[in-house]
Design an enzyme around this catalytic site. Structure first.
Site, mmCIF file in Angstrom:
data_model
loop_
_atom_site.group_PDB
_atom_site.id
_atom_site.type_symbol
_atom_site.label_atom_id
_atom_site.label_comp_id
_atom_site.label_asym_id
_atom_site.label_seq_id
_atom_site.Cartn_x
_atom_site.Cartn_y
_atom_site.Cartn_z
ATOM 1 N N LYS A 76 0.865 -1.180 0.000
ATOM 2 C CA LYS A 76 0.000 0.000 0.000
ATOM 3 C C LYS A 76 0.903 1.231 0.000
ATOM 4 O O LYS A 76 1.911 1.265 0.710
ATOM 5 C CB LYS A 76 -0.890 -0.038 1.245
ATOM 6 N N SER A 151 -9.700 2.071 2.891
ATOM 7 C CA SER A 151 -8.837 2.806 2.021
ATOM 8 C C SER A 151 -7.835 1.959 1.248
ATOM 9 O O SER A 151 -7.208 2.463 0.313
ATOM 10 C CB SER A 151 -8.058 3.840 2.851
ATOM 11 N N SER A 175 -9.997 -0.439 7.077
ATOM 12 C CA SER A 175 -9.456 -0.410 5.713
ATOM 13 C C SER A 175 -8.758 -1.663 5.218
ATOM 14 O O SER A 175 -8.347 -1.724 4.064
ATOM 15 C CB SER A 175 -8.507 0.763 5.561
HETATM 16 N N1 GLN Z 1 -13.368 4.531 6.578
HETATM 17 C C1 GLN Z 1 -12.593 4.876 7.722
HETATM 18 C C2 GLN Z 1 -12.106 6.310 7.628
HETATM 19 O O1 GLN Z 1 -12.282 6.905 6.585
HETATM 20 C C3 GLN Z 1 -11.431 3.922 7.910
HETATM 21 C C4 GLN Z 1 -10.265 4.182 7.046
HETATM 22 C C5 GLN Z 1 -9.091 3.326 7.404
HETATM 23 O O2 GLN Z 1 -9.210 2.305 8.058
HETATM 24 N N2 GLN Z 1 -7.915 3.773 6.981
HETATM 25 O O3 GLN Z 1 -11.568 6.832 8.561
#
Ligand code: GLN
Length: 483
Positions: A76, A151, A175
Site C-alpha cells: 500500500k 482505504s 481499511s
Molecule cells: N473509513 C474509515 C475512515 O475513513 C477507515 C479508514 C481506514 O481504516 N484507513 O476513517
C-alpha cells in the site's frame, strides 16, 4: 500461474516447478495488461522486482528456504519505500521518494519478497471507497461500476483480480477488513502494536495498524509472519513473542465459543447479508463451535467517537505537510501564511481538508472537553464491552459491512452516509483488538464478508477459525469474471 496462492507459490518454488523470476515476469505482464481497467497501482517497480526475484532464486539455489522467499507482493502506498515514490494517494506527496524503508517493508524484503509496486489508496487512508485518491478511483474487479472498498482498495482490487497473490494494507477503522469483504478476500487487522508502524505514514496514530490482504487465511498467516514483531523504532510496538501462525491453522474448533452480538443484526443491515452470516454460523457449528448471543451495548456510540478521534489525530499528524518540512509547495508564495495556505490548499483533497477542519475544531480550547474528551470516554466504554464479552466467548462473529460494495460516486455528496458503513469495523480499532474478514457469499454478484474478532494477540485463533471454515467452504476460491 497467476491463480496460485502464496502457499502454492512457496511449494512450486521449493519443487523447482518455476523460478521467482518467471513468476514475477508473468505477473508484471498481467498487471500491464489488466490494471488499466482497475487503477489498482500508483507505481510499478519492475526493475526492483526483477532484481529481488533473481536474488531470491539465488538464495534458494544456495539452499535457503522460507514461505516468502521469492513471493511477489505489493505495498500500500503509505509504507515508505527507499528511493521509490511514497504518495499516500495524495498530490501532497506526489514527488516524495522516501529516504528509508518502513519496518514492514524491510522485514518482508529480508524474508525474500518481491515488490511489484505500490498500490492505490484513499488519500492519507481516509475513506471507505478508494475514491478520494489523487490518482483516481479504483474499480472493483467483481463489477467495474462498483467501488472496491477503502482505504486499501488498490491492494484489494489487485489481489482479487489475481494480479498478485497478496499485498500489505493498513486498517485505522476497517481499511483492511472492509475492502476484503467487498472483493472476496481474507484480510487481517492485527492487535494494535503487533505490526510496527515505523515508516507507515500516519493517519490516526492510536488506531492505525498494518496487516495482510490475501485470498486465504493460510496466506494471511504467511504474510503476517513476515510483518509482525517488536520494533524498537515504534514506541507503541509490543514486545510479545510472535507465534508460528501456519502451525496453528489446523487446531480443532470443537467447543469454540462464538459470541454473536445482538446489536449487529439491527436496522441498517441488508437482510441478504444477515442470511449469509447465519449460513456461516451454521458452517462453524458443524465444525464443533458453540454459539452464544452477546451484547455490545455501546456500539451505537462508536461511529461518532471514531469520527472525532481519527480526525483529531489526523489534524495533528498532517500538520507536518506544510510545503516547508514536507509536501507540495505552491508557486511563488507572497509570505509565510500564503505559502502554508496555498501549499496545503493545493496539496490536500476535499476529504482530507474536511477531516483536518473537524479535527482541529474538536481539539480547540473550549471544545476539547465537549468532543475529544467525551469521545475518549466512549472509546473506553467500547473496549470494556469487548472485555466483558470475551469473559464468556472465544471469538465474536458478525457481518463485516452492512451493505455490499456501492456504485462508484454513490456516496460522494454525502460523506456521513459513507462513515455509517464503518459501523462493524471501527470498534476493533477503538479497542485495539485483532479482526479478520473472510468471504461468506454473494449478493447481486457482489462479495460479502463475515468478520471475526478475538482478544488481544489472538491473531492465531482468528486464522485458525478462518482456515477451518475455508477448508469446508469454497467462497474464497471464486474468481471475478474477466480476471
Ligand atoms: N473509513 C474509515 C475512515 O475513513 C477507515 C479508514 C481506514 O481504516 N484507513 O476513517
Amino acid at each position: 500461474m497467476h491463480q496460485l496462492t502464496l502457499a502454492e507459490i512457496a511449494r512450486g518454488l521449493a519443487d523447482k516447478k518455476f523460478s521467482s523470476e518467471e513468476l514475477t515476469k508473468v505477473l508484471l505482464a498481467r498487471i500491464t495488461q489488466l490494471d488499466p481497467q482497475l487503477n489498482s497501482f500508483i507505481s510499478l517497480t519492475e526493475e526492483l522486482a526483477l532484481e529481488q526475484a533473481k536474488a531470491a532464486d539465488v538464495r534458494r539455489a544456495n539452499g535457503e528456504s522460507g514461505a516468502l522467499l521469492g513471493a511477489p507482493i505489493a505495498h500500500k502506498d503509505l509504507f515508505c519505500t527507499q528511493g521509490i515514490r511514497t504518495s499516500c494517494g495524495s498530490k501532497m506527496l506526489d514527488n516524495f521518494k522516501a529516504p528509508y524503508d518502513a519496518t514492514v517493508v524491510s522485514k518482508l524484503a529480508a524474508a525474500g519478497t518481491v515488490t511489484l509496486g505500490k498500490t492505490n489508496m484513499d488519500e492519507f487512508a481516509m475513506g471507505s471507497a478508494n475514491e478520494s485518491s489523487w490518482y483516481g478511483a479504483v474499480k472493483n474487479p467483481w463489477n467495474l461500476e462498483h467501488v472496491p472498498g477503502g482505504s486499501s482498495g488498490g491492494s484489494a482490487a489487485a489481489v482479487a483480480a489475481r494480479l498478485l497473490p497478496a499485498a500489505t494494507a493498513t486498517d485505522t477503522g476497517g481499511s483492511i477488513r472492509q475492502p476484503a469483504a467487498f472483493t472476496n478476500l481474507t484480510g487481517l487487522k492485527p492487535t494494535y502494536g503487533r505490526v510496527s508502524r515505523w515508516g507507515m505514514i500516519a493517519y490516526a496514530s492510536s488506531l492505525d495498524q498494518g496487516g495482510p490482504l490475501a485470498r486465504t487465511a493460510e496466506d494471511c498467516a504467511i504474510l503476517l509472519q513476515g510483518m509482525a514483531g517488536f520494533d524498537p523504532n515504534d514506541s507503541t510496538s509490543i514486545d510479545e513473542p510472535v507465534p508460528d501462525y501456519a502451525a496453528g491453522l489446523n487446531g480443532s474448533l470443537q467447543g469454540l465459543r462464538i459470541g454473536v452480538p445482538k446489536e449487529y443484526f439491527g436496522a441498517g443491515l441488508d437482510s441478504r447479508i444477515a442470511d449469509l452470516i447465519q449460513n456461516s454460523i451454521k458452517e462453524l457449528q458443524k465444525l464443533g463451535a458453540v454459539i452464544k448471543e452477546i451484547s455490545l451495548p455501546n456500539m451505537q456510540h462508536a461511529i461518532p467517537a471514531y469520527y472525532v478521534i481519527a480526525p483529531a489525530e489526523a489534524s495533528s499528524n498532517l500538520s507536518r505537510f506544510d510545503g516547508v518540512r514536507f509536501g507540495h509547495r505552491c508557486e511563488d508564495p507572497k509570505n509565510l501564511e500564503d505559502l502554508y495556505k496555498r501549499s496545503r490548499g493545493e496539496g490536500f483533497g476535499a476529504e482530507v481538508q474536511r477531516r483536518i477542519m473537524v479535527g482541529a475544531y474538536a481539539l480547540s480550547a473550549g471544545y476539547y472537553d465537549a468532543y475529544y474528551l467525551k469521545a475518549q470516554k466512549i472509546r473506553r466504554l467500547v473496549k470494556n464491552d469487548f472485555m466483558t464479552a470475551f469473559n464468556e466467548v472465544d471469538i465474536i462473529l458478525g457481518p463485516t459491512t452492512p451493505n455490499p460494495a456501492w456504485k462508484l460516486g454513490a456516496k460522494n455528496s454525502d460523506p456521513v452516509a459513507a462513515y455509517l458503513e464503518d459501523v462493524y469495523t471501527i470498534t476493533a480499532n477503538l479497542a485495539g483488538l485483532p479482526g479478520l474478514s473472510m468471504p461468506a457469499g454473494f449478493v447481486d454478484g457482489l462479495p460479502v464478508g463475515v468478520q471475526l474478532l478475538a482478544p488481544y494477540f489472538q491473531e492465531g485463533r482468528l486464522l485458525n477459525v478462518a482456515h477451518q471454515y475455508q477448508l469446508n467452504t469454497d467462497w474464497h476460491t471464486r474468481t471475478p469474471t474477466g480476471f
